[in-house]
Design an enzyme around this catalytic site. Structure first.
Site, PDB file in Angstrom:
ATOM      1  N   HIS A  62      -1.474  -1.303  -9.890  1.00  0.00           N
ATOM      2  CA  HIS A  62      -2.109  -2.086  -8.717  1.00  0.00           C
ATOM      3  C   HIS A  62      -2.728  -3.386  -9.571  1.00  0.00           C
ATOM      4  CE1 HIS A  62      -3.979  -1.743  -4.617  1.00  0.00           C
ATOM      5  NE2 HIS A  62      -3.568  -2.686  -4.790  1.00  0.00           N
ATOM      6  N   GLU A  80      -5.619   6.447  -6.337  1.00  0.00           N
ATOM      7  CA  GLU A  80      -5.972   5.318  -7.147  1.00  0.00           C
ATOM      8  C   GLU A  80      -7.363   5.476  -7.601  1.00  0.00           C
ATOM      9  OE1 GLU A  80      -4.835   1.480  -6.093  1.00  0.00           O
ATOM     10  OE2 GLU A  80      -2.822   1.978  -5.618  1.00  0.00           O
ATOM     11  N   ARG A 113       0.932  -1.134   0.220  1.00  0.00           N
ATOM     12  CA  ARG A 113       0.078  -0.034  -0.101  1.00  0.00           C
ATOM     13  C   ARG A 113       0.608   1.148  -0.050  1.00  0.00           C
ATOM     14  NH1 ARG A 113      -2.866  -3.468  -0.967  1.00  0.00           N
ATOM     15  NH2 ARG A 113      -5.027  -4.026  -0.342  1.00  0.00           N
TER      16      ARG A 113
END
Length: 327
Positions: free
Chosen positions: A285, A265, A236
């Protein structure tokens, strides 16, 4: 039940075998991403069960207060993107399996792919070739170098095994309990956090984002890394102090980064500082984004919906809501 699934970018879920678990329910799937509260409230106005794909959409109180039909949010893993207090206040059950069994091999494999890509400058070499040029520089070999695993959980342990298979010396820094586990499994333990950042040639971050781990990697930590070192984050982004990575890369310590996660994001701004640096390998991601991983994750998520529909909710994050009725 009326079920809504958000952020299924490539319309993948309806092709999964586990999707049959929702047979008989009314399912609406959205393939684009929106974050405006009014737009989300419109999409979810009659939704009874909401399926989230990780942290792609923020679910906060200002939205939840407008969703009078919502009874269940079903997802997997951690939930910093969900306002649990607001869910409880509105009588909404949050079910989220913390998957205590096997690690996400998809995330571990992506981590290792990024390490290789950064060490050998694979994306940059590809870009050069496509531009009509030949080699652009000299990469580095991993064998014999020190791989630092920061956070020794299931994924960290798996990546450590990959490093060992590639002939790397593995060093661990983590909580005291996790350090002992790593020591028992034969890995070297750094004498301190400072020496960990100073000694490692590659540092890969593997821990959950909770209040205690937010900004756990500081600008000072990064500044201790070798100019030749690689910093890897597939966990993260907020685990790293805001803005610290960009400034550290510009200063040359570490020399390169490989990143799968970002502070905001989805990241769709090509002028973002991380994307503008030529010593960074970035992916959007995708650590968990494989068909095999989706089958595992959404089988759990759909099981939670079926259990709730049968009046026996499972993996409940806010069990106190079961003692109250919908307001």
């Amino acid at each position: 039940m009326k079920i809504t699934i958000l952020d299924d970018y490539f319309d993948t879920l309806r092709t999964l075998d586990c999707m049959r678990k929702l047979d008989g329910h009314e399912v609406v799937i959205w393939n684009d991403h929106v974050d405006a509260v009014d737009a989300l409230a419109s999409r979810l106005h009659d939704t009874e069960a909401l399926v989230l794909i990780r942290e792609r959409t923020q679910i906060r109180g200002v939205l939840l207060d407008r969703l009078g039909s919502l009874r269940l949010i079903s997802q997997r893993s951690v939930f910093p993107h969900i306002d649990i207090e607001a869910c409880t206040r509105n009588g909404i059950v949050v079910s989220s399996n913390q998957h205590p069994g096997e690690p996400s091999y998809a995330a571990a494999e992506l981590t290792w792919g990024l390490i290789l890509a950064a060490a050998r400058q694979i994306p940059q070499q590809m870009e050069s070739l496509r531009a009509g040029k030949w080699q652009i520089g000299v990469g580095g070999t991993l064998r014999g170098k020190t791989l630092g695993i920061y956070g020794y959980g299931r994924i960290g342990r798996t990546v450590a095994g990959y490093g060992k298979a590639f002939g790397m010396n593995v060093m661990v820094w983590a909580s005291e309990k996790s350090r002992q586990v790593a020591r028992n499994e034969g890995y070297a333990i750094a004498s301190s956090k400072e020496s960990f950042f100073e000694q490692c040639d590659v540092i890969s971050l593997h821990m959950r984002l909770v209040p205690a781990t937010r900004a756990i990697v500081s600008a000072s930590d990064l500044g201790r890394m070798k100019p030749s070192a690689i910093f890897v984050n597939t966990s993260r982004a907020p685990l790293v102090e805001s803005g610290a990575l960009v400034e550290s890369l510009r200063a040359g310590r570490p020399g390169m980064a490989a990143i799968d996660v970002f502070e905001h994001e989805p990241l769709i701004d090509p002028s973002d500082p991380l994307l503008a640096l030529d010593n960074v390998v970035c992916t959007p991601h995708i650590g968990y984004v494989t068909r095999e991983e989706y089958e595992i994750q959404f089988s759990d998520i759909f099981d939670q919906i079926v259990a709730f529909d049968h009046g026996q909710p499972i993996n409940v994050v806010n069990p106190e809501v079961l003692e109250q009725g919908r307001r």
